[in-house]
Design a protein around this motif. Sequence first.
Motif, short mmCIF file in Angstrom:
data_model
loop_
_atom_site.label_atom_id
_atom_site.label_comp_id
_atom_site.label_asym_id
_atom_site.label_seq_id
_atom_site.Cartn_x
_atom_site.Cartn_y
_atom_site.Cartn_z
N LYS A 1 0.80 -1.14 0.01
CA LYS A 1 0.08 0.00 0.10
C LYS A 1 0.72 1.27 -0.06
O LYS A 1 2.00 1.41 0.81
CB LYS A 1 -0.97 0.05 1.23
N GLU B 1 -8.64 13.01 -1.18
CA GLU B 1 -10.21 13.19 -1.24
C GLU B 1 -10.91 11.95 -0.77
O GLU B 1 -10.35 10.89 -1.36
CB GLU B 1 -10.54 13.76 -2.71
N VAL B 2 -11.81 11.89 0.13
CA VAL B 2 -12.07 10.58 0.62
C VAL B 2 -13.71 11.09 0.76
O VAL B 2 -14.19 12.17 1.47
CB VAL B 2 -11.42 10.18 1.93
N GLU B 3 -14.71 10.16 0.60
CA GLU B 3 -16.01 10.15 1.15
C GLU B 3 -16.19 9.47 2.69
O GLU B 3 -15.53 8.48 3.01
CB GLU B 3 -16.83 9.21 0.18
N LEU C 1 -9.61 4.77 1.57
CA LEU C 1 -9.00 4.81 0.27
C LEU C 1 -9.41 3.66 -0.63
O LEU C 1 -9.71 2.56 -0.31
CB LEU C 1 -7.57 4.78 0.53
N ASP C 2 -8.98 4.11 -1.93
CA ASP C 2 -9.28 2.67 -2.83
C ASP C 2 -8.71 1.56 -2.57
O ASP C 2 -9.08 0.20 -2.75
CB ASP C 2 -8.86 3.06 -4.03
N ASP C 3 -7.43 1.23 -1.79
CA ASP C 3 -6.60 -0.08 -1.41
C ASP C 3 -7.48 -0.51 -0.13
O ASP C 3 -6.77 -1.33 0.17
CB ASP C 3 -5.08 0.38 -1.38
N GLY C 4 -8.41 0.23 0.32
CA GLY C 4 -9.20 -0.28 1.68
C GLY C 4 -8.53 0.51 2.92
O GLY C 4 -9.08 -0.14 4.15
N THR C 5 -7.50 0.93 2.87
CA THR C 5 -7.05 1.77 4.00
C THR C 5 -7.90 2.69 4.68
O THR C 5 -8.25 3.44 4.01
CB THR C 5 -5.47 2.79 3.88
N ASN D 1 -17.76 14.11 0.00
CA ASN D 1 -16.34 14.03 -0.42
C ASN D 1 -15.69 15.07 0.05
O ASN D 1 -16.06 16.23 -0.47
CB ASN D 1 -16.37 13.61 -1.80
#
Length: 221
Positions: free
Chosen positions: A153, A163-165, A180-184, A198
């Motif tokens: 990661k 930027e995060v929802e 995040l897109d990688d699951g973090t 967002n």
Amino acid sequence: MGGEIPYLPDVMNRFPTPGLKSRSGVPKILDTSAIIDGRVVDIAATGFLEGDLVIPEFVLKELRHIADSSVDLTRAKGRRGLDYIQTLQELPSMHVVITGKDYKDIDEVDLKLLRLAQDMKGAVITSDYNLNKVAILQKIPVLNVNDLSNAVKPNAIPGEVFEVEILRKGKEADQGVGFLDDGTMIVVDKAKGRIGENLGVEVTSVLQTPAGRMIFAKIKE
């Protein structure tokens, strides 16, 4: 269920001397958790794994038992695991072998797996936390899929902006949580009332836990 899994020659016959390496690299023995997890398929497809992937028949038996469960979710996991084995067998870069080697004096599947790894001087691939710990205590090489996933990661540093929802509230007052897109997981201060939005957030600190990396952030002003 993904079709019948073809039986391959007993891998122990292919390793007449304990620790003898096949192709390149030591044999990698898959446990049930790693097979059901499925990420090992993606890892194998990249070519990062060397040597044979070994699946003991006692692991297959456990998978079949899971696939026959009366619980829908459990049954789906078992069948998915069997499908993943077939996918691994179809990868041109991998050689999957199934061994009938068993240890009748041992009841627990995990302990059988560790004994097999010792006899073959191989490494265990798992995503099971407890099996990982026992393997380390017994000085058996172990490749933990979760550790690899966390290692690749991208690193986050204080001051970096994402930027995060915001999906749900956090454990502490005024915290909101996103991913995040990688699951973090990102825990954002003062974002409890911003669920569904967002937001631009700025990293304040990063915490590495046994379960993975967690990022703490504040709303970017």
